[in-house]
Design a protein around this motif. Sequence first.
Motif, PDB file in Angstrom:
ATOM      1  N   ALA A 160      19.901 -11.178   3.950  1.00 52.58           N
ATOM      2  CA  ALA A 160      19.165 -10.457   4.992  1.00 52.58           C
ATOM      3  C   ALA A 160      18.896  -9.009   4.605  1.00 52.58           C
ATOM      4  N   ALA A 161      19.482  -8.552   3.494  1.00 55.55           N
ATOM      5  CA  ALA A 161      19.372  -7.149   3.119  1.00 55.55           C
ATOM      6  C   ALA A 161      19.070  -6.996   1.635  1.00 55.55           C
ATOM      7  N   MET A 162      18.554  -5.826   1.271  1.00 58.61           N
ATOM      8  CA  MET A 162      18.269  -5.485  -0.113  1.00 58.61           C
ATOM      9  C   MET A 162      18.162  -3.968  -0.216  1.00 58.61           C
ATOM     10  N   LYS A 163      18.222  -3.448  -1.451  1.00 59.72           N
ATOM     11  CA  LYS A 163      17.991  -2.027  -1.644  1.00 59.72           C
ATOM     12  C   LYS A 163      16.504  -1.731  -1.495  1.00 59.72           C
ATOM     13  N   ALA A 164      16.189  -0.607  -0.885  1.00 59.19           N
ATOM     14  CA  ALA A 164      14.793  -0.238  -0.704  1.00 59.19           C
ATOM     15  C   ALA A 164      14.130   0.035  -2.047  1.00 59.19           C
ATOM     16  N   PRO A 165      12.944  -0.523  -2.294  1.00 61.85           N
ATOM     17  CA  PRO A 165      12.231  -0.254  -3.545  1.00 61.85           C
ATOM     18  C   PRO A 165      11.620   1.144  -3.541  1.00 61.85           C
ATOM     19  N   ALA A 166      11.146   1.571  -4.675  1.00 58.47           N
ATOM     20  CA  ALA A 166      10.560   2.908  -4.802  1.00 58.47           C
ATOM     21  C   ALA A 166       9.391   3.096  -3.854  1.00 58.47           C
ATOM     22  N   LEU A 167       8.617   2.017  -3.613  1.00 56.09           N
ATOM     23  CA  LEU A 167       7.447   2.128  -2.744  1.00 56.09           C
ATOM     24  C   LEU A 167       7.832   2.549  -1.332  1.00 56.09           C
ATOM     25  N   ALA A 168       8.991   2.116  -0.873  1.00 60.48           N
ATOM     26  CA  ALA A 168       9.435   2.501   0.470  1.00 60.48           C
ATOM     27  C   ALA A 168       9.615   4.009   0.561  1.00 60.48           C
ATOM     28  N   TYR A 169      10.192   4.599  -0.460  1.00 57.47           N
ATOM     29  CA  TYR A 169      10.390   6.062  -0.471  1.00 57.47           C
ATOM     30  C   TYR A 169       9.060   6.785  -0.600  1.00 57.47           C
TER      31      TYR A 169
END
Length: 273
Positions: free
Chosen positions: A259-268
């Motif tokens: 249900a979770a993952m680290k945010a990718p660069a695009l999110a930042y």
Amino acid sequence: MTQATGSAGTLSRMVGTVAVTLAATTLVGGCGLKSEPAATPGSGSVASPTATPREALLDAVPGETDGAFRFAGKDASSDVSGRIDPASKAIEITMAMPPDKDGITTKMSFLVIEDKLWMKAKFSGQPGLPKFPDKWMALDRSKLTDEGSVPRYDGADQGNAGPLIEAATSVEQQEPGKYTGFIDVTSGNAAKALDEGEAEALGEAGKHVPFTALVGPDNHLSSLVLEMPSVGKHKAYRYVVTYTDFGSAPKITAPTGSAAMKAPALAYELLNG
């Protein structure tokens, strides 16, 4: 519309400048100031028999001792819904923005547990828009250029009912659980619950805004509705806050596993503009 009782900010500001940033980047090629309240809102306790209608209504505003509950809100620019879990210092917020001038529809969700933060995002209406997995993306606040652009937990009263009722110039109890009166939305923290510049634009019309509030049998505030006037370019609309399911809404927990993952660069990139 924000966050802690005694603080204020618009509904759209609950997710900061994210939607504005996303819109500004066009994607096709996107509050909370604190002050001490004059009276401390309660948490569904029974008001004193000698309490004034205003005091009784403030006592019904959600507080930090309440169990998890749901909320929803609507102002001139956005619709927000979610859950609040004061014991965990947690909020789950989903904001839906109507199509912008390019026809892009934005839906963003944030999950906050103390200082931890997750995000979901979905964009539609144009080809070539960024796509994110339907998972909670864990964000590192240190990678954000402006931490004010994302929410923090800063209180149970996410709909700013407390600051607005504090600014009431009159409150009357019409019948058990039903209150009406007028609010000066141009004053103090009440003004911060509106879109930027709106209170000033309303002028004198903003000093006498009618409201209706309902308090349930459990002595919790269930709804607050302000009939915002039409002035100049500002159309009339309803500022609506609802609180429901006190103590029966699911508690907020951290997402795990698939249900979770680290945010990718695009999110930042989107959040930092």
